[in-house]
Design a protein around this motif. Structure first.
Motif, short mmCIF file in Angstrom:
data_model
loop_
_atom_site.label_atom_id
_atom_site.label_comp_id
_atom_site.label_asym_id
_atom_site.label_seq_id
_atom_site.Cartn_x
_atom_site.Cartn_y
_atom_site.Cartn_z
N HIS A 20 0.83 -1.21 0.00
CA HIS A 20 0.00 0.00 0.00
C HIS A 20 0.86 1.25 0.00
O HIS A 20 0.52 2.26 -0.62
CB HIS A 20 -0.94 -0.01 1.20
N THR A 65 -4.28 -3.82 -6.90
CA THR A 65 -5.45 -3.03 -6.47
C THR A 65 -6.00 -3.57 -5.16
O THR A 65 -6.34 -2.80 -4.25
CB THR A 65 -6.55 -3.06 -7.56
N LYS A 68 -4.00 -2.51 -2.22
CA LYS A 68 -4.15 -1.10 -1.91
C LYS A 68 -5.51 -0.74 -1.34
O LYS A 68 -5.67 0.31 -0.74
CB LYS A 68 -3.85 -0.26 -3.15
N THR A 69 -6.50 -1.60 -1.54
CA THR A 69 -7.85 -1.28 -1.07
C THR A 69 -8.36 -2.22 0.02
O THR A 69 -9.47 -2.04 0.52
CB THR A 69 -8.86 -1.29 -2.24
N ASP A 71 -9.30 -3.90 3.43
CA ASP A 71 -9.57 -3.44 4.79
C ASP A 71 -9.22 -4.58 5.75
O ASP A 71 -9.93 -5.58 5.80
CB ASP A 71 -11.04 -3.06 4.93
N CYS A 85 -11.13 -10.16 -6.57
CA CYS A 85 -10.71 -9.08 -7.46
C CYS A 85 -10.05 -9.63 -8.72
O CYS A 85 -10.34 -9.19 -9.84
CB CYS A 85 -9.74 -8.15 -6.74
N ARG A 181 -14.78 4.25 -5.48
CA ARG A 181 -13.33 4.06 -5.30
C ARG A 181 -12.79 4.99 -4.22
O ARG A 181 -11.99 4.58 -3.38
CB ARG A 181 -12.60 4.31 -6.62
N LEU A 184 -13.88 3.82 -0.79
CA LEU A 184 -13.18 2.62 -0.37
C LEU A 184 -11.72 2.89 -0.06
O LEU A 184 -11.17 2.38 0.91
CB LEU A 184 -13.29 1.52 -1.46
N GLN A 185 -11.07 3.73 -0.84
CA GLN A 185 -9.67 4.07 -0.58
C GLN A 185 -9.55 4.87 0.72
O GLN A 185 -8.62 4.66 1.49
CB GLN A 185 -9.07 4.85 -1.74
N TYR A 188 -10.05 2.54 3.78
CA TYR A 188 -9.07 1.49 3.97
C TYR A 188 -7.73 2.10 4.17
O TYR A 188 -6.72 1.67 4.16
CB TYR A 188 -9.06 0.50 2.80
#
Length: 188
Positions: A20, A65, A68-69, A71, A85, A181, A184-185, A188
């Motif tokens: 991340h 991805t 990076k997202t 949680d 994903c 997006r 969510l970003q 998280y």
């Protein structure tokens, strides 16, 4: 205790945090640990017009991805989230190439879930439950349009197809996915 990829939960969390933060080395380690899962998914979805390596590349992009997202407080494991994903991104790539429906039933996916037939019904059930909980949490965080657009997008539909299915315009779908997006970003 180690998860299905040989990581302890603390090691996995540290690795995901490093990815991340932009660590290419951490992503290389994560990608190596997820390689068997990505290979199995790619083998399920390969078609003459789309090679296994191309599908694995799509899976690697989805893995990045996902890292990076993800949680860490969610009920789903990272492996389940990353698999979801990657699967959806590979299905989307296949649809773009073939413009044909992709088998997505549990029976079709369970047949070759892991190399050497290692997938068991309990694992499939747990992953399905993790996926259900993940989508419940998403539904709580997103507006109905954002949630619907995200679900359709993850199922591999184009913006135009999503707009037609949701009775919206492609621009409103694009905006909804952008908001989703960001939410969510930020969460998280």
């Amino acid at each position: 205790m180690r998860n299905g990829n040989g990581f302890s939960p603390a090691d996995e969390a540290a690795l995901i945090a490093a990815v991340h933060d932009g660590s290419q080395e951490a992503f290389a380690v994560l990608a190596a640990k997820q390689d068997a899962m990505l290979t199995a998914l790619a083998r399920q979805l390969v078609v003459p017009a789309l090679e296994e390596d191309d599908l694995k590349q799509e899976g690697l992009l989805a893995l990045l991805t996902a890292a990076k997202t993800f949680d860490p407080q969610s009920d789903a494991s990272f492996t389940t989230y990353a698999r979801l994903c990657a699967r959806h991104r590979m299905i989307s790539a296949r649809r773009r190439v073939m413009a044909l429906p992709v088998p997505t039933s549990d029976e079709d996916m369970a047949a070759n879930d892991l190399p050497d037939g290692q997938a068991g019904p309990e694992r499939l059930l747990l992953e399905k439950e993790d996926e259900r909980r993940l989508f419940e949490r998403l539904k709580d965080r997103l507006s109905p349009l954002e949630y619907g657009a995200l679900r359709e997008y993850l199922d591999g539909y184009s913006y135009e197809e999503i707009a037609a299915r949701l009775g919206a315009t492609p621009k409103s779908v694009d905006n909804a996915l952008s908001r989703a997006r960001r939410k969510l970003q930020n969460s998280y």
